[in-house]
Design an enzyme around this catalytic site. Structure first.
Site, PDB file in Angstrom:
ATOM      1  N   GLN A 153       0.825  -1.207   0.000  1.00  0.00           N
ATOM      2  CA  GLN A 153       0.000   0.000   0.000  1.00  0.00           C
ATOM      3  C   GLN A 153       0.864   1.265   0.000  1.00  0.00           C
ATOM      4  O   GLN A 153       0.358   2.358  -0.186  1.00  0.00           O
ATOM      5  CB  GLN A 153      -0.958   0.015   1.194  1.00  0.00           C
ATOM      6  CG  GLN A 153      -2.110  -0.970   1.059  1.00  0.00           C
ATOM      7  CD  GLN A 153      -3.085  -0.961   2.231  1.00  0.00           C
ATOM      8  OE1 GLN A 153      -3.283  -2.004   2.852  1.00  0.00           O
ATOM      9  NE2 GLN A 153      -3.693   0.167   2.561  1.00  0.00           N
ATOM     10  N   ARG A 208      -9.406  -0.298   7.359  1.00  0.00           N
ATOM     11  CA  ARG A 208     -10.344   0.604   6.729  1.00  0.00           C
ATOM     12  C   ARG A 208     -10.727   1.776   7.626  1.00  0.00           C
ATOM     13  O   ARG A 208     -11.903   2.094   7.820  1.00  0.00           O
ATOM     14  CB  ARG A 208     -11.604  -0.135   6.299  1.00  0.00           C
ATOM     15  CG  ARG A 208     -12.288   0.643   5.180  1.00  0.00           C
ATOM     16  CD  ARG A 208     -13.337  -0.136   4.483  1.00  0.00           C
ATOM     17  NE  ARG A 208     -13.861   0.656   3.408  1.00  0.00           N
ATOM     18  CZ  ARG A 208     -14.251   0.182   2.256  1.00  0.00           C
ATOM     19  NH1 ARG A 208     -14.186  -1.094   2.019  1.00  0.00           N
ATOM     20  NH2 ARG A 208     -14.728   0.969   1.333  1.00  0.00           N
ATOM     21  N   CYS A 209      -9.719   2.382   8.237  1.00  0.00           N
ATOM     22  CA  CYS A 209      -9.981   3.597   8.982  1.00  0.00           C
ATOM     23  C   CYS A 209      -8.676   4.336   9.086  1.00  0.00           C
ATOM     24  O   CYS A 209      -7.619   3.782   8.824  1.00  0.00           O
ATOM     25  CB  CYS A 209     -10.509   3.306  10.389  1.00  0.00           C
ATOM     26  SG  CYS A 209      -9.266   2.723  11.521  1.00  0.00           S
ATOM     27  N   GLU A 244     -13.165   5.295   4.239  1.00  0.00           N
ATOM     28  CA  GLU A 244     -13.151   4.633   5.526  1.00  0.00           C
ATOM     29  C   GLU A 244     -14.290   5.057   6.430  1.00  0.00           C
ATOM     30  O   GLU A 244     -14.596   4.397   7.416  1.00  0.00           O
ATOM     31  CB  GLU A 244     -11.784   4.893   6.159  1.00  0.00           C
ATOM     32  CG  GLU A 244     -10.705   4.438   5.170  1.00  0.00           C
ATOM     33  CD  GLU A 244      -9.292   4.720   5.584  1.00  0.00           C
ATOM     34  OE1 GLU A 244      -9.077   5.744   6.236  1.00  0.00           O
ATOM     35  OE2 GLU A 244      -8.419   3.916   5.260  1.00  0.00           O
TER      36      GLU A 244
END
Ligand code: FES
Ligand code: FES
Lengths: 164, 813
Positions: B238, B385-386, B761
């Site tokens: 990522q 996902r945050c 997110e």
């Protein structure tokens, strides 16, 4: 380990090769035939990323030995477009309705939906959800996948009617 | 002199497919035809395959490792252990959090499935055969799995390598198993506020250990080219540029001789930010053996070793007046970091941005302290996902506000409305130190409540509870209200870095002579559709149709340096860099146009896709014409060509927010919880592509559903991991997933060039609270204030049992 001779029809073409009998079908397709459309998301039969069509049924190719597919007719995502290169209505619909994000589940999803629409050409949303429940997606939340399959079903029905 | 057929302004705008339109994704053509290129699709000549021998126990000492039998397996080429990596200094590696992690277990194993040896073979089958035959002898040590016991006297010391270090990367350590204490806010003032408060509500809110579980696991192909000395690694990264720098620092290979390529990535959600032993071992194996080496995790390895998330145990106290004004918030977190501190947070933030835990409320005083501890569990602590620890913070405050509402016998929506930061208070500085950029919470909340007919839902719930009481139904209805504020887009370089790398991002644009373009970014898409949306940003900025702009990311040899994609930072940071680079292009284009039109720069104005002479739009030059001129005219004082690069250091983070409402029906005799309705209103500032935003919201909500209603990775007292396969770890199918209702308001960020805040997110952050609040709400009238996630059927049924709903209809009173 000694190898066996396997022969099958993949996406309409005769293929053959040597493989250890324990080789999983997904590895034979991906590594020996170079068909990297079907993916591996779990190798435990849960995710459906490896879904291919085998003798008219959806199967998870991570859970089948290549020996079991000897002589079979296999269709993968690579074999869904028409001979002239035009895409299958499902492939079009997934793009049109944003039925994919990272794309990792997509080949398995579309291949499964391809069979689902032959089993049931006019599924309700609930039937789509149930019929697709062997395929996991981590990105889309399924809503647009359901929409895409519904749209493709309608498109295919219209196409059929026009042809009749 | 302008040959193109005149078309209307609207048509010209539409042709660009710029900001705000639901442009179809350019990525989809390859993905729908099985032509994506993911790491495991890469096949190089002579490539070998690596696989790990893993620890069967949670805590133990390695007494011996015997490779003989494995090396005798046909096709096995090498077996690496810590002893083989030691001479290279690669048996340990630095983590993003300032700790070190064993690449291969060095004398001790500290969690089940820890990497012990790396077997390299001709194919994955031979590698697996080899793994079976490596003999490792262990001496069992007592496992430590309960974080609450980690700092007890007499607790086993896990990290012998740092046992004597009293100073960690984030300050003093009080115990061999203590990692750090991190504090924010005013402790004395907060304690005073609590002591003098009319009402104080208390709760211990746990957010269980979960895993991002993208559909594609982690993996890489490392290839050392001995002739030119260049190491290329394709991998599920990522943050490819950061990986290159870290790889260079730890291998001592000069950075220009390392090329990191992130090909298509099958979802990340935080899982693919970290650096894992598999990457190092593949690289070493390729260097040693001189051929490419591939390593791909299987799903169990993924769930049990790379990148868990959460595992925060949050004790809170919230003070208020009797009429519901919150006056103070106190919080202590016990953070279970597993065996190594490998959290993927900006380096100065060992608990991420947890101090966003005052949420959307104007709370005058607050204090938070976080203690990180070691346990015999897998390392990780990623932002699933945050943004960093924001979902933990949001869950904490959203549960605490509900707990307070119960205590005050107030409606959860009403107490929120009462305490919101008002529109006119922005920019707003919170008690814990953040400066919120913009917001209009009341409007969002009002819209949400109206759309779902909140009053109607509460009336229905009241009637349903009465029917339950009369024995007419065994179902309880719950309504969950959640309002969240995210903090994303890390971040200002002045306070956000990872291992010293400032968290800016970048975009480089080249306009081709015929008026098409290529843009390269320092980020990397994992399904977010960057190739589609960033081209839209550019189209609006430079007047070239999005379809004529190629987007490239993920190859460190060609893309400009950037910190990557996680924490919803691509739009706030790289999106801003894109807009700024576009503006540089436009500035030069204006000079070229002025020359061509023989006017002053200042006599020109920009309109959609061209510069035109003010007051005389007939005289203009389109971007296409300007591009050609840039390459074929000698313009005095201007270099030929048309390209720009921008490195964007955001002045602040962005603060997306939203109002979510969830309605559940719970069968108290089975615990089956049906999601009847889920409404999500998101405000992510300027909306670049509504179709993609909606898709992101659907996906995030589905992950929130998974977390709130079933996901959990636990360890038994012997240190065995549970939940480490898709048999046990809950991923919702299309059947469990409801149909989502999405909605929006639009409050642009004042400091972002196009006002965008990021959205990927938000639904996870807000969603988890809404589900959990709904389940808790269903039982609220029976005296329940809080029950821990995940709310799977079994736990919900247990809660019903505890509350005395034991299978027999309650007798009518
Ligand atoms: S890889 Fe076959 S079902 Fe997951
Ligand atoms: S699109 Fe990513 S898993 Fe389905």
């Amino acid at each position: 380990m000694s190898k066996m001779h396997v022969k099958m029809t993949v996406n309409g073409s005769q293929v053959e090769g040597l493989a250890e009998p324990r080789t999983l079908l997904i590895h034979f397709l991906r590594e020996q035939l170079g068909l990297t459309g079907p993916h591996i998301g779990c190798d435990t039969s849960h995710c459906g990323a490896c879904t291919v069509d085998l003798d008219g049924k959806s199967v998870k190719s991570c859970t089948l030995f290549v020996a079991q597919a000897n002589g079979a007719e296999v269709t993968t995502i690579e074999g869904l477009a028409a001979a002239d290169g035009s895409l299958h209505p499902l492939q079009e619909a997934f793009r049109e309705h944003h039925g994919l994000q990272c794309g990792f589940c997509t080949p398995g999803m579309i291949t499964r939906a391809y069979r689902l629409l032959q089993e049931n050409p006019t599924p309700s949303d609930e039937e789509i959800r149930f019929g697709m429940s062997g395929n996991l997606c981590r990105c889309t939340g399924y809503q647009n996948i359901v929409k895409a399959i519904r749209a493709a079903a309608a498109e295919m029905a219209a196409g059929k009617e026009a042809a009749e | 002199m302008n040959a193109e057929t005149p078309i209307s302004l609207e048509q010209r705008k539409d042709k660009l497919q710029g900001l705000g339109c639901s442009r179809k994704r350019v990525e989809d053509a390859r993905f729908t035809q099985g032509k994506g290129n993911y790491v495991d699709d890469i096949k190089l000549p002579g490539m070998l395959f690596g696989d790990f021998v893993r620890s069967p126990i949670g805590h133990g000492r390695i007494k011996s490792i015997n490779k003989e039998a494995a090396l005798a397996v046909p096709g096995v080429k090498a077996v690496l252990t810590a002893d083989d990596l030691r001479p290279l200094g690669l048996h340990w590696m630095p983590t993003l959090a300032g700790d070190v992690q064993a690449v291969l277990a060095d004398e001790k194993v500290l969690f089940q499935n820890q990497e012990v040896a790396f077997v390299v073979a001709e194919d994955r089958y031979a590698a697996a055969d080899g793994v079976e035959l490596v003999e490792v002898e262990y001496e069992d040590l007592p496992p430590l799995v309960d974080p609450f016991k980690a700092m007890e006297e007499g607790a086993p010391t896990l990290r012998e390598d740092i046992a004597d270090k009293t100073e960690g990367a984030h300050g003093p350590r009080r115990h061999p198993n203590h990692i750090f204490t991190w504090e924010a806010g005013d402790q004395a003032a907060t304690e005073q506020a609590l002591a003098g408060a009319e009402v104080v509500a208390e709760e211990m809110v746990s957010y269980q250990r979960v895993h991002p579980c993208p559909l594609e696991t982690c993996g890489c192909v490392a290839s050392m080219d001995k002739i030119n000395g260049k190491l290329t690694i394709w991998g599920t990264f990522q943050a490819p540029h950061a990986v290159r720098t870290v790889a260079s620092l730890i291998t001592k290979i000069p950075e220009h001789n390392i090329r990191i390529i992130s090909p298509d990535i099958g979802g990340g959600f935080g899982n693919k930010v970290g650096v894992y032993p598999g990457y190092i071992c593949s690289a070493v194996a390729s260097i040693v053996l001189g051929v490419p080496v591939k390593w791909i995790e299987d799903r169990m390895e993924n769930l049990s070793t790379t990148a868990f998330a959460r595992d925060y145990h949050m004790t809170g106290r919230i003070a208020a007046t009797r009429d519901g004004r919150i006056t103070g918030l106190w919080c202590h977190v016990l953070a279970d970091h597993g065996a190594f501190d490998a959290c993927a947070d900006p380096t100065k933030f060992p608990a991420g941005f947890f101090n966003i835990c005052t949420g959307s409320y104007d709370i005058p005083t607050a204090y938070v302290a976080v203690d990180g501890v070691y346990t015999n569990k897998a390392p990780g602590g990623v932002a699933y996902r945050c943004s960093f620890r924001v979902t933990e913070a949001s869950y904490f405050i959203e549960r605490m506000v509900d707990v307070l509402a119960r205590k005050l016998d107030m409606d959860p929506a009403e107490i929120r409305l009462k305490n919101f930061i008002r529109k006119e208070q922005f920019p707003y500085t919170s008690a814990l130190g953040w400066e919120y950029d913009s917001g209009d919470y009341e409007t969002a909340m009002d819209k949400a409540l109206k759309t779902v007919d909140y009053q109607g839902l509460r009336a229905e719930q009241k009637a349903a509870r009465e029917a339950f009481q009369r024995g007419e139904t065994r179902k309880l209805m719950g309504v969950g209200v959640a309002f969240f504020t995210e903090i994303v887009g890390a971040g200002p370089v002045k306070n956000c870095d990872i291992l010293g790398l400032g968290m800016f991002d970048s975009c480089e644009i080249r306009i081709h002579p015929t008026g098409s373009a290529i843009a390269r970014l320092g980020t990397i898409s994992q399904g977010q559709g960057h190739a589609t949306t960033f081209a839209q940003i550019l189209a609006s900025e430079i007047g070239i149709p999005a379809e004529d702009i190629t987007l490239e990311e993920g190859d460190t040899d060609t893309a400009p340096y950037g910190l990557g994609t996680y924490g919803s930072r691509s739009t706030p940071v790289a999106g801003a860099a894109t807009a700024m680079a576009g503006r540089k292009i436009r500035a030069k284009a204006q000079m070229i146009a002025a020359y061509l039109l023989e006017v002053h720069d200042g006599d020109l104005e920009w309109e959609v896709d061209r510069f035109q002479v003010k007051g005389n739009p007939e005289r203009h030059k389109t971007m296409k014409e300007i591009a050609f001129a840039a390459y074929n005219q000698a313009i005095p004082g201007l270099e030929p060509g048309l390209e720009a690069v921008s490195y964007y250091d955001p002045p602040n983070m962005t603060y997306p927010f939203g109002a979510y409402v969830c309605v559940v029906d719970i069968d108290v005799d089975t615990g089956v919880t049906e999601i009847r309705r889920f409404y999500a209103l998101d405000d992510c500032g300027t909306r670049i592509n509504p179709m993609i935003i909606e898709g992101q919201v659907h996906g995030g909500l589905t992950e929130a559903l998974a977390i709130a209603m079933g996901q959990e990775i636990t360890y038994d007292e012997d240190g065995n991991v549970h939940g480490g396969s898709l048999m046990d770890f809950f991923l919702p199918t299309a059947v469990e997933t409801p149909t989502w209702e999405t909605d929006w308001t639009e409050t642009p960020s004042p400091h972002h060039p196009i006002g965008a805040k990021g959205v990927g997110e938000s639904p996870n952050v807000g969603g988890v609270s809404a589900f959990s609040n709904a389940v808790n709400d269903a039982f609220a009238h029976l005296g329940l204030t809080h029950t821990q996630m995940p709310h799977d059927h079994w736990r919900v049924w247990q809660t019903a049992q505890r509350l005395g709903l034991t299978g027999q209809p309650a007798a009518a009173e």
